[in-house]
Write a protein that holds these residues in place. Structure first.
Motif, short mmCIF file in Angstrom:
data_model
loop_
_atom_site.label_atom_id
_atom_site.label_comp_id
_atom_site.label_asym_id
_atom_site.label_seq_id
_atom_site.Cartn_x
_atom_site.Cartn_y
_atom_site.Cartn_z
N VAL A 123 11.09 11.73 -5.33
CA VAL A 123 11.93 10.42 -5.74
C VAL A 123 10.72 9.37 -5.90
N THR A 124 10.89 8.69 -7.00
CA THR A 124 9.85 7.62 -7.34
C THR A 124 10.61 6.37 -7.35
N PRO A 125 10.51 5.26 -6.88
CA PRO A 125 11.42 4.06 -6.81
C PRO A 125 10.88 3.08 -7.88
N TRP A 126 11.70 2.56 -8.75
CA TRP A 126 11.12 1.65 -9.78
C TRP A 126 11.31 0.23 -9.09
N ILE A 127 10.63 -0.64 -9.39
CA ILE A 127 10.77 -2.22 -9.10
C ILE A 127 10.71 -2.90 -10.73
N VAL A 128 11.52 -3.32 -11.04
CA VAL A 128 11.57 -3.94 -12.48
C VAL A 128 12.09 -5.65 -12.04
N THR A 129 11.07 -6.25 -12.80
CA THR A 129 11.39 -7.70 -12.48
C THR A 129 10.98 -8.53 -13.73
N LYS A 130 11.04 -9.88 -13.56
CA LYS A 130 10.40 -10.70 -14.88
C LYS A 130 8.87 -11.01 -14.56
N ASP A 131 8.38 -10.68 -13.43
CA ASP A 131 6.75 -10.71 -13.23
C ASP A 131 6.09 -9.86 -12.44
N THR A 132 6.11 -8.71 -12.85
CA THR A 132 5.59 -7.39 -12.35
C THR A 132 3.98 -7.69 -11.65
N ALA A 133 3.33 -8.45 -12.28
CA ALA A 133 2.03 -8.86 -11.76
C ALA A 133 2.28 -9.54 -10.37
N ALA A 134 3.11 -10.45 -10.18
CA ALA A 134 3.31 -11.07 -8.86
C ALA A 134 3.81 -10.08 -7.97
N VAL A 135 4.49 -9.17 -8.37
CA VAL A 135 5.14 -8.31 -7.29
C VAL A 135 3.61 -7.39 -6.77
N ILE A 136 3.06 -6.89 -7.81
CA ILE A 136 1.56 -6.05 -7.33
C ILE A 136 0.82 -6.93 -6.38
N ASP A 137 0.92 -8.48 -6.81
CA ASP A 137 0.00 -9.16 -6.08
C ASP A 137 0.45 -9.21 -4.62
N PHE A 138 1.80 -9.44 -4.36
CA PHE A 138 2.63 -9.27 -2.92
C PHE A 138 2.31 -8.05 -2.26
N ILE A 139 2.68 -7.05 -3.04
CA ILE A 139 2.71 -5.70 -2.24
C ILE A 139 1.14 -5.25 -1.94
N THR A 140 0.13 -5.92 -2.55
CA THR A 140 -1.02 -5.69 -2.34
C THR A 140 -1.60 -6.37 -1.05
N GLU A 141 -1.03 -7.56 -0.86
CA GLU A 141 -1.42 -8.56 -0.01
C GLU A 141 -0.69 -8.19 1.35
N ALA A 142 0.66 -8.15 1.01
CA ALA A 142 1.45 -7.71 2.41
C ALA A 142 1.68 -6.16 2.78
N PHE A 143 1.32 -5.26 2.01
CA PHE A 143 1.57 -3.91 2.24
C PHE A 143 0.10 -3.07 2.21
N ASP A 144 -0.89 -3.68 1.89
CA ASP A 144 -2.13 -2.83 1.47
C ASP A 144 -1.81 -1.93 0.15
N ALA A 145 -0.94 -2.33 -0.69
CA ALA A 145 -0.87 -1.37 -1.88
C ALA A 145 -2.35 -1.17 -2.78
N GLN A 188 3.25 -14.08 5.44
CA GLN A 188 2.19 -14.77 5.06
C GLN A 188 1.73 -14.67 3.43
N ALA A 189 2.43 -13.50 2.85
CA ALA A 189 2.06 -13.26 1.52
C ALA A 189 3.35 -13.93 0.62
#
Length: 155
Positions: A9-31, A86-87
């Motif tokens: 199973v692979t989750p989808w995250i669908v938003t109006k600002d995917t770039a911001a989500v990628i920035d967030f998960i990179t900073e917060a969760f080491d994505a 912090q993120a």
């Protein structure tokens, strides 16, 4: 056949600002961002790896956003919640030890997605879980955890 590096199973995250989500998960969760397909400033497909899981993301073409609800197992829930805040995340549920042996905290990221930050503290037998479920300390903790989510999502 499941491609190498993916799970059933692979989750989808669908938003109006995917770039911001990628920035967030990179900073917060080491994505680790794996791929991004962007046309005229719109991300039509992106993938990121968090730990051993891949999440898919894209900018929503829909008139309404539905926040993703995701569980992330971590080694230190308190530290990961701290990093998420912090993120840019907001705490929904303070990390709380629950009767089945996990500590659970929740944060809402800047785009409204809710992340369950979960840490296994101890492996318990079914009998131990049943005994702890009757303990008022854990009953109170469960009431708090359940009620905290009710205010996290828009009505």
């Amino acid at each position: 056949m499941i491609p190498e590096g993916y799970t059933t199973v692979t989750p989808w995250i669908v938003t109006k600002d995917t770039a911001a989500v990628i920035d967030f998960i990179t900073e917060a969760f080491d994505a680790e961002e794996l791929s991004r397909v962007e046309v005229d400033g719109v991300i039509g497909h992106a993938e990121a790896r968090i730990g051993d899981a891949v999440v898919m993301l894209f900018d929503s073409p829909l008139p309404v956003e539905t926040p993703a609800l995701l569980r992330l197992f971590v080694a230190d829930a308190d530290e990961v919640v701290r990093r998420a805040v912090q993120a840019g995340a907001v705490v929904v549920t303070e990390p709380t030890e629950l009767f089945w042996g996990d500590k659970v905290g929740r944060v809402r990221d800047p785009l409204g997605n809710i992340w369950w930050i979960q840490q296994r503290l101890t492996d318990l037998t079914p009998e131990q879980i049943a005994t702890r479920a009757e303990d008022p300390k854990y009953a109170e903790a469960m009431t708090y955890v359940q009620s905290s989510l009710a205010t996290a999502l828009p009505a």
